[in-house]
Scaffold this active site. Structure first.
Site, PDB file in Angstrom:
ATOM      1  N   GLY A  49      44.453  48.630-175.370  1.00 33.76           N
ATOM      2  CA  GLY A  49      44.856  48.101-174.001  1.00 33.76           C
ATOM      3  C   GLY A  49      44.052  49.459-173.254  1.00 33.76           C
ATOM      4  O   GLY A  49      43.711  50.631-173.944  1.00 33.76           O
ATOM      5  N   GLU A  54      37.282  55.723-166.780  1.00 35.00           N
ATOM      6  CA  GLU A  54      36.498  54.991-167.846  1.00 35.00           C
ATOM      7  C   GLU A  54      35.806  53.801-167.377  1.00 35.00           C
ATOM      8  O   GLU A  54      36.239  52.999-166.463  1.00 35.00           O
ATOM      9  CB  GLU A  54      37.828  54.757-168.992  1.00 35.00           C
ATOM     10  CG  GLU A  54      37.082  53.954-169.274  1.00 35.00           C
ATOM     11  CD  GLU A  54      37.622  53.059-170.469  1.00 35.00           C
ATOM     12  OE1 GLU A  54      39.320  52.636-170.052  1.00 35.00           O
ATOM     13  OE2 GLU A  54      38.108  53.036-171.632  1.00 35.00           O
ATOM     14  N   CYS A  72      36.236  51.666-176.477  1.00 34.55           N
ATOM     15  CA  CYS A  72      37.120  52.437-176.157  1.00 34.55           C
ATOM     16  C   CYS A  72      36.243  53.750-176.781  1.00 34.55           C
ATOM     17  O   CYS A  72      36.252  54.691-176.098  1.00 34.55           O
ATOM     18  CB  CYS A  72      38.320  52.527-176.993  1.00 34.55           C
ATOM     19  SG  CYS A  72      38.011  51.628-178.633  1.00 34.55           S
ATOM     20  N   GLY A 117      49.230  50.487-170.798  1.00 36.70           N
ATOM     21  CA  GLY A 117      49.522  50.632-171.880  1.00 36.70           C
ATOM     22  C   GLY A 117      51.180  52.108-171.762  1.00 36.70           C
ATOM     23  O   GLY A 117      52.360  52.172-172.051  1.00 36.70           O
TER      24      GLY A 117
HETATM   25  P1  NAD Z   1      44.366  45.714-171.034  1.00 33.75           P
HETATM   26  O1  NAD Z   1      45.457  46.853-170.884  1.00 33.75           O
HETATM   27  O2  NAD Z   1      44.066  44.812-169.829  1.00 33.75           O
HETATM   28  O3  NAD Z   1      44.681  44.654-171.535  1.00 33.75           O
HETATM   29  C1  NAD Z   1      45.376  44.509-173.447  1.00 33.75           C
HETATM   30  C2  NAD Z   1      46.471  43.281-173.105  1.00 33.75           C
HETATM   31  O4  NAD Z   1      47.407  44.087-173.166  1.00 33.75           O
HETATM   32  C3  NAD Z   1      46.516  42.181-173.165  1.00 33.75           C
HETATM   33  O5  NAD Z   1      46.313  41.234-174.495  1.00 33.75           O
HETATM   34  C4  NAD Z   1      46.526  41.782-171.882  1.00 33.75           C
HETATM   35  O6  NAD Z   1      46.851  40.544-171.550  1.00 33.75           O
HETATM   36  C5  NAD Z   1      47.439  42.884-172.065  1.00 33.75           C
HETATM   37  N1  NAD Z   1      48.571  43.169-171.412  1.00 33.75           N
HETATM   38  C6  NAD Z   1      48.046  43.300-169.400  1.00 33.75           C
HETATM   39  N2  NAD Z   1      49.728  43.562-169.201  1.00 33.75           N
HETATM   40  C7  NAD Z   1      51.193  43.395-170.270  1.00 33.75           C
HETATM   41  C8  NAD Z   1      52.305  43.909-169.761  1.00 33.75           C
HETATM   42  N3  NAD Z   1      51.767  44.470-168.478  1.00 33.75           N
HETATM   43  N4  NAD Z   1      52.942  44.337-170.581  1.00 33.75           N
HETATM   44  C9  NAD Z   1      52.367  43.667-171.605  1.00 33.75           C
HETATM   45  N5  NAD Z   1      51.083  43.239-171.490  1.00 33.75           N
HETATM   46  C10 NAD Z   1      49.906  43.395-171.266  1.00 33.75           C
HETATM   47  O7  NAD Z   1      43.094  46.396-171.311  1.00 33.75           O
HETATM   48  P2  NAD Z   1      41.550  44.891-172.047  1.00 33.75           P
HETATM   49  O8  NAD Z   1      41.199  45.148-170.758  1.00 33.75           O
HETATM   50  O9  NAD Z   1      42.265  43.820-171.817  1.00 33.75           O
HETATM   51  O10 NAD Z   1      40.951  45.862-172.571  1.00 33.75           O
HETATM   52  C11 NAD Z   1      40.212  47.313-172.882  1.00 33.75           C
HETATM   53  C12 NAD Z   1      40.492  48.393-172.803  1.00 33.75           C
HETATM   54  O11 NAD Z   1      41.463  48.640-173.887  1.00 33.75           O
HETATM   55  C13 NAD Z   1      39.453  49.813-172.193  1.00 33.75           C
HETATM   56  O12 NAD Z   1      40.662  50.964-171.562  1.00 33.75           O
HETATM   57  C14 NAD Z   1      39.472  50.167-173.642  1.00 33.75           C
HETATM   58  O13 NAD Z   1      39.170  51.719-173.562  1.00 33.75           O
HETATM   59  C15 NAD Z   1      40.550  50.148-174.584  1.00 33.75           C
HETATM   60  N6  NAD Z   1      40.573  50.068-175.583  1.00 33.75           N
HETATM   61  C16 NAD Z   1      40.879  50.857-176.164  1.00 33.75           C
HETATM   62  C17 NAD Z   1      40.871  50.990-177.421  1.00 33.75           C
HETATM   63  C18 NAD Z   1      41.521  52.020-178.487  1.00 33.75           C
HETATM   64  O14 NAD Z   1      42.145  51.731-180.070  1.00 33.75           O
HETATM   65  N7  NAD Z   1      42.290  53.231-178.182  1.00 33.75           N
HETATM   66  C19 NAD Z   1      39.988  50.004-178.791  1.00 33.75           C
HETATM   67  C20 NAD Z   1      40.217  49.428-177.677  1.00 33.75           C
HETATM   68  C21 NAD Z   1      39.658  48.767-176.674  1.00 33.75           C
END
Ligand code: NAD
Length: 496
Positions: A228, A385, A284, A233
């Site tokens: 994410g 991003e 990503c 993260g």
């Molecule tokens: P996000 O970080 O908002 O959410 C990702 C997940 O985390 C969701 O399931 C969300 O519910 C959960 N989450 C949110 N807050 C949390 C917390 N405090 N504790 C635990 N879980 C929590 O990201 P998004 O908008 O769903 O995805 C987009 C992002 O993901 C972009 O930054 C993209 O680059 C990245 N991404 C990275 C890869 C990779 O492999 N490097 C692949 C796909 C997407």
């Protein structure tokens, strides 16, 4: 009546303990309600972790080749249902059908690839330093794994995590993104049909800040695998650090494609178009910076603008459409905000820059393919991003400058260079700071049997896929077998 979906805990479909739900709507048409999903809380997280912990001893006792056979059956079922899953996924998150088919295919490839690993999971044997002694290392499972996933690859990313985790003998709790819960539910149904025993895989839906955070801090969870945003993260890593849990992070990117003056320009334009506007720029690994040699910049830019202008925007279920909607209103607001920022910073908007709301697109979160040129590397649109269909063109005058600009980023996921000069290609492979480098291909196109992940703020050093993913999901145990019949002391009995 909207369809009511449930959590899956200890082999049963159950509502959230609170009985509350949240809506999931089609981003191409907000009138289309896909279903209501459980708004889970810490209580549900606790029940799911308990189920995973209870079944762990039995699951780890199943021989790895047998676990692999179950995953093979999962792969066969994914193949059987591929078209239906792809259609539902397009309805749920918007990307066009050929891409959602690709997303499911990644799950199929992962299933077959990981299933074979059941007969490997190799450790090492090694000579021991003392006589009549044998030494080896073996992989052992870790325990309960929490898997938290984003919405942009609703099938591929959960399977990248779950299949290796299971093959290694762990049990899991999956918390999928709020925007793609239906695809995750479908995956669980398939695992059931394939014969994964109850409690081995558990699913809880709901908000990240609520149930996701509860799963991360749960004391019985040994490992968190997260994909994410970098912001989330960091929070997760902090909690895991405090509690000494293993955590693997796959985070954001600001991927660049270099086009040198000696490149096949048509190929480079084709690659940039696919890299920047595929999945509406919401990958990503999306190409968000085009780093072009000034001798060919005009030609490349003109061709790109012309091609971007021809992209057909609309509902991804229509096979003639090239680009679907953004995922939701906050995503559209964010992209719009970056358009304003780009203009304020002095970049030149060449095409796009606004929502696309005409005709059949009126009820979705559609956005025009957007290209800025005259972008400087330090501008925010070249650094942050955006996660939308926005390409920033930066002109450079030499190969060295191109590498400098490409590396001028806090992220380091994917990268690409188009050149016919083999020396430049190899120097780029050596000098580009990224987990993935493509030569004469776009920044998109990872295959499941190679390590996937990035450097710098893109992660914390782990790699999914490839053979490296097994290092995330196993502990190493070193084993010494002394058959000398006497006490032998390493570093003492054999000292000089
Ligand atoms: P996000 O970080 O908002 O959410 C990702 C997940 O985390 C969701 O399931 C969300 O519910 C959960 N989450 C949110 N807050 C949390 C917390 N405090 N504790 C635990 N879980 C929590 O990201 P998004 O908008 O769903 O995805 C987009 C992002 O993901 C972009 O930054 C993209 O680059 C990245 N991404 C990275 C890869 C990779 O492999 N490097 C692949 C796909 C997407």
């Amino acid at each position: 009546m909207a369809e009511l979906f449930k959590n899956y805990i200890a082999g049963k479909w159950v509502a959230a303990k609170s009985n509350k739900t949240f809506e999931n709507r089609n981003p191409a048409n907000r009138d289309d309600l896909i279903g209501l999903f459980p708004a889970s809380t810490a209580e549900d997280a606790d029940a799911a972790v308990h189920a995973a912990k209870t079944t762990f001893p039995a699951w780890r006792g199943v021989p790895a080749p047998k676990r692999g056979e179950i995953l093979y059956r999962v792969g066969e079922l994914l193949r059987k249902y591929k078209e239906d899953i792809a259609r539902d996924m397009t309805r749920e998150m918007g990307k066009v059908l050929k891409e959602t088919r690709g997303d499911v295919q990644e799950g199929i490839d992962t299933a077959f690839y990981v299933a074979g690993e059941g007969r490997r999971l190799f450790g090492e044997t090694s000579p021991a330093e003392l006589p009549d002694k044998f030494a080896m290392s073996v992989r052992t499972p870790i325990g309960v794994c929490t898997l938290i996933t984003p919405w942009n690859f609703p099938m591929a990313i959960p399977t990248w995590k779950m299949f290796p985790a299971l093959l290694c003998g762990n049990t899991v709790v999956l918390k999928p993104a709020e925007d793609t819960p239906a695809t995750a539910s479908r995956l669980i149904e398939i695992l059931n049909e394939a014969g994964v025993p109850r409690g081995v895989v558990n699913l809880v839906h709901g908000r990240g800040e609520e149930v996701g955070a509860a799963l991360v801090r749960h004391p019985e969870v040994q490992l968190v695998s997260f994909t994410g945003s970098a912001a989330v993260g960091r929070e997760i890593a902090a909690v895991c650090g405090q509690n000494l849990k293993r955590v693997s992070l796959e985070l954001g990117g600001k991927n660049g494609q270099i086009v040198m003056e000696d490149a096949d320009l048509e190929l480079a334009v084709e690659g940039a178009l696919w890299g920047a506007f595929g999945t509406t720029g919401q990958r990503c690994t999306a190409t968000s910076r085009l780093i072009v040699h000034r001798d060919v910049a005009k030609k490349v830019t003109e061709a790109l603008v012309a091609r971007a202008g021809q992209l057909k925007i609309g509902d991804g279920l229509d096979e003639t459409v090239d680009m679907g909607p953004l995922i939701n209103q906050p995503a559209r607001d964010k992209v719009l905000n970056y358009i304003t920022i780009g203009k304020q910073e002095g970049a030149r908007l060449l095409i796009g820059g606004g929502s696309h709301e005409t005709g059949a697109c009126a009820k979705g979160y559609f956005f025009q393919p957007t290209i800025f040129d005259q972008v400087k590397s330090q501008m925010r649109i070249a650094q942050e991003e955006i996660f939308g269909p926005v390409l920033s063109i930066v002109e450079i005058g030499s190969f060295e400058e191109a590498i400098r600009v490409l590396n001028d980023s806090r992220y380091g996921l994917s990268s690409s260079i188009y050149t016919r000069d083999v020396g430049r290609a190899f120097r780029a492979i050596r000098d580009v700071e990224a987990g993935i480098t493509y030569i004469n291909g776009p920044t998109i196109g990872a295959e499941v049997h190679l390590p996937f992940g990035g450097v710098k703020d893109t992660g914390n050093g782990h790699r999914e896929a490839g053979t490296t993913v097994y290092d995330i999901f196993t502990e190493w145990k070193s084993v010494y077998i002394d058959y000398s019949g006497k006490l032998q002391k390493a570093q003492i009995d054999n000292a000089d």
